[in-house]
Design a protein around this motif. Structure first.
Motif, mmCIF file in Angstrom:
data_model
loop_
_atom_site.group_PDB
_atom_site.id
_atom_site.type_symbol
_atom_site.label_atom_id
_atom_site.label_comp_id
_atom_site.label_asym_id
_atom_site.label_seq_id
_atom_site.Cartn_x
_atom_site.Cartn_y
_atom_site.Cartn_z
ATOM 1 N N VAL A 87 -12.132 20.688 12.515
ATOM 2 C CA VAL A 87 -13.038 19.616 12.090
ATOM 3 C C VAL A 87 -12.583 18.279 12.682
ATOM 4 O O VAL A 87 -13.388 17.501 13.190
ATOM 5 C CB VAL A 87 -13.112 19.537 10.554
ATOM 6 C CG1 VAL A 87 -13.880 18.297 10.111
ATOM 7 C CG2 VAL A 87 -13.773 20.783 9.977
ATOM 8 N N ALA A 88 -11.290 18.023 12.635
ATOM 9 C CA ALA A 88 -10.759 16.791 13.224
ATOM 10 C C ALA A 88 -11.010 16.764 14.727
ATOM 11 O O ALA A 88 -11.373 15.721 15.289
ATOM 12 C CB ALA A 88 -9.265 16.666 12.929
ATOM 13 N N ARG B 155 -16.918 30.774 20.833
ATOM 14 C CA ARG B 155 -17.421 30.203 19.572
ATOM 15 C C ARG B 155 -16.895 28.789 19.362
ATOM 16 O O ARG B 155 -17.661 27.887 18.978
ATOM 17 C CB ARG B 155 -17.027 31.117 18.401
ATOM 18 C CG ARG B 155 -17.740 32.450 18.401
ATOM 19 C CD ARG B 155 -17.520 33.193 17.107
ATOM 20 N NE ARG B 155 -16.144 33.667 16.950
ATOM 21 C CZ ARG B 155 -15.724 34.882 17.259
ATOM 22 N NH1 ARG B 155 -16.560 35.760 17.782
ATOM 23 N NH2 ARG B 155 -14.465 35.227 17.067
ATOM 24 N N VAL B 156 -15.613 28.586 19.589
ATOM 25 C CA VAL B 156 -15.050 27.237 19.442
ATOM 26 C C VAL B 156 -15.704 26.286 20.441
ATOM 27 O O VAL B 156 -16.052 25.146 20.101
ATOM 28 C CB VAL B 156 -13.521 27.257 19.635
ATOM 29 C CG1 VAL B 156 -12.961 25.834 19.654
ATOM 30 C CG2 VAL B 156 -12.849 28.060 18.537
ATOM 31 N N GLY B 157 -15.883 26.753 21.672
ATOM 32 C CA GLY B 157 -16.530 25.916 22.671
ATOM 33 C C GLY B 157 -17.931 25.520 22.269
ATOM 34 O O GLY B 157 -18.345 24.369 22.457
ATOM 35 N N ALA B 158 -18.685 26.468 21.695
ATOM 36 C CA ALA B 158 -20.049 26.168 21.255
ATOM 37 C C ALA B 158 -20.055 25.123 20.152
ATOM 38 O O ALA B 158 -20.891 24.204 20.145
ATOM 39 C CB ALA B 158 -20.732 27.451 20.780
ATOM 40 N N VAL B 159 -19.125 25.237 19.217
ATOM 41 C CA VAL B 159 -19.059 24.288 18.100
ATOM 42 C C VAL B 159 -18.665 22.895 18.591
ATOM 43 O O VAL B 159 -19.256 21.881 18.178
ATOM 44 C CB VAL B 159 -18.069 24.794 17.039
ATOM 45 C CG1 VAL B 159 -17.712 23.683 16.059
ATOM 46 C CG2 VAL B 159 -18.663 25.979 16.283
ATOM 47 N N TYR C 36 -20.835 20.465 12.044
ATOM 48 C CA TYR C 36 -19.626 20.396 11.226
ATOM 49 C C TYR C 36 -19.494 21.585 10.282
ATOM 50 O O TYR C 36 -18.377 21.960 9.912
ATOM 51 C CB TYR C 36 -19.565 19.060 10.490
ATOM 52 C CG TYR C 36 -19.092 17.960 11.412
ATOM 53 C CD1 TYR C 36 -17.742 17.837 11.732
ATOM 54 C CD2 TYR C 36 -19.989 17.092 12.008
ATOM 55 C CE1 TYR C 36 -17.305 16.868 12.611
ATOM 56 C CE2 TYR C 36 -19.571 16.118 12.902
ATOM 57 C CZ TYR C 36 -18.219 16.007 13.190
ATOM 58 O OH TYR C 36 -17.781 15.051 14.081
ATOM 59 N N HIS C 37 -20.607 22.185 9.913
ATOM 60 C CA HIS C 37 -20.486 23.449 9.190
ATOM 61 C C HIS C 37 -19.838 24.489 10.093
ATOM 62 O O HIS C 37 -18.976 25.272 9.648
ATOM 63 C CB HIS C 37 -21.842 23.964 8.724
ATOM 64 C CG HIS C 37 -21.774 25.347 8.134
ATOM 65 N ND1 HIS C 37 -21.313 25.583 6.862
ATOM 66 C CD2 HIS C 37 -22.067 26.566 8.668
ATOM 67 C CE1 HIS C 37 -21.327 26.889 6.615
ATOM 68 N NE2 HIS C 37 -21.781 27.500 7.709
ATOM 69 N N GLY C 38 -20.228 24.506 11.380
ATOM 70 C CA GLY C 38 -19.625 25.438 12.317
ATOM 71 C C GLY C 38 -18.131 25.205 12.477
ATOM 72 O O GLY C 38 -17.336 26.154 12.459
ATOM 73 N N ALA C 39 -17.725 23.950 12.628
ATOM 74 C CA ALA C 39 -16.301 23.642 12.773
ATOM 75 C C ALA C 39 -15.528 24.022 11.521
ATOM 76 O O ALA C 39 -14.431 24.603 11.594
ATOM 77 C CB ALA C 39 -16.137 22.144 13.069
#
Length: 381
Positions: free
Chosen positions: A71-72, A239-243, A299-302
């Motif tokens: 999130v940060a 997935r992290v890249g997409a978020v 931010y829900h994704g993160a």
């Protein structure tokens, strides 16, 4: 569980990155940097890593990061997106760092992550991630080992093949390559300056973001992860890249909304501000709704990937689909509401529109992520 809230620490982080970008990467600097051969300012990138420490917010402290969570990291990337910072955000920050964090053992992480987190080196991922997730069937690179190299991670491998549309591929120092072996798809690290590596920069719509074709011809490689760990790590990195890309899109959309509101408030027509006309108010309200929807999804994704509070692919795909659609729509509306000047090269609106268009095609289109969401929903039924 209750959704996360933005803490005072996150607000302070946002303010710090925003101030830094406004001071050291304003629009004139962005325009000058995007015309350079590298496409980014290595010193500015290094300062983001050392002085601000925002390149490794989601990396454990043991490996040079801050251990603050995804999130940060999304907050920092949102502010970079708002300022159109030129740098290897996709290749290094959104893909390579999460991939190394997930794929490597502790020795591998210590070998590569500290330099990436500090901004002293850059990296990218040469793998088929354009469909919104990792596609093992689309791997176009082959790896061979001398002797029985598969039994232990390390040197003694060579890779050959061609990968299209590698983000930040022309300037990266380290290439993380998905390659096919006799045992399946594995992950390798290749020094970009090694013999057998050829990189061809591509012409891109978004001049602030570079891509390249990378060809390997018997290039020396180091095995980082075997089949099982590599597949899981590559899917995680996608997935992290997409978020993180969704968070960047939120920042860009917010910047366009703010500039548009400022313009229609100060621009007069028929003796009254443009913003006083009901049709203009409605357009601005629609832009605001789109940005806030994208913010919630991103931010829900993160948060979901950070704390495991939702299906990771579902959360990531929703974030990317919603943010891509919102950013594209907001950037187009901003140009229209700025009138003729919004279409000119001198105005920043076209830079945001091109970034929005390019982002919507990177790491999966809206349609591809909607298909992934539908597949997950149908599997649950």
């Amino acid at each position: 569980m209750a959704e996360f809230e933005f803490t005072e620490d996150l607000d302070d982080l946002r303010a710090m990155v925003r101030k830094f970008c406004a001071e050291f990467s304003p629009e004139p600097v962005v325009r000058a940097t995007m015309e350079t051969e590298a496409g980014y300012d290595a010193e500015l990138w290094r300062r983001l890593g050392t002085e601000l420490g925002v390149l490794g917010l989601a990396v454990d402290e043991e490996f040079g990061g801050a251990g603050a969570g995804l999130v940060a990291q999304a907050v920092a990337v949102e502010e970079m997106g708002a300022a159109l910072v030129c740098g290897p955000v996709v290749g290094t920050l959104a893909l390579a760092i999460p991939l190394l964090s997930a794929a490597g053992d502790d020795a591998t992480r210590r070998a590569y992550l500290p330099d990436l987190v500090d901004g002293g080196r850059t990296a990218t991922v040469a793998a088929p991630l354009t469909g919104g997730t990792f596609d093992a069937a689309a791997v176009t690179v082959a790896a061979k080992a001398e002797g029985d190299g598969w039994k232990a991670e390390g040197d003694g491998w060579v890779v050959s093949g061609r990968v299209e549309f590698v983000p930040d591929g022309a300037a990266a120092d380290l290439l993380l390559v998905a390659a096919r072996t006799d045992h399946g798809v594995a992950l390798f690290a290749v020094d970009a300056a090694a013999d057998g590596v050829r990189r061809e920069p591509l012409a891109t719509l978004d001049l602030t973001r570079r891509q390249a074709v990378v060809e390997f011809s018997g290039a020396p490689a180091r095995l980082i992860a075997g089949e099982k760990r590599a597949l899981a790590a590559l899917a995680h990195a996608a997935r992290v890249g997409a978020v993180l890309l969704a968070a960047e899109q939120v920042g860009g959309g917010r910047a366009m909304l703010d500039r548009t509101v400022e313009h229609v408030t100060g621009r007069y027509q028929f003796g009254r501000p443009l913003g006083s006309f009901q049709a203009v108010k409605h357009r601005c309200a629609d832009m605001l709704v789109a940005v806030e929807q994208a913010r919630s999804a991103a931010y829900h994704g993160a948060w979901a990937l950070q704390d495991g509070t939702d299906d990771p692919q579902l959360a990531a795909s929703i974030a990317k689909a919603v943010a891509s659609e919102a950013y594209t729509r907001v950037a187009a509306a901003a140009i229209q509401l700025h009138g003729g000047i919004g279409f000119t090269w001198e105005h920043p609106a076209h830079l945001y529109f091109k970034r929005a268009t390019a982002d919507s095609l990177t790491l999966g289109t809206v349609a591809q992520h909607v298909d992934l969401v539908a597949g997950i929903a149908l599997d649950r039924d």
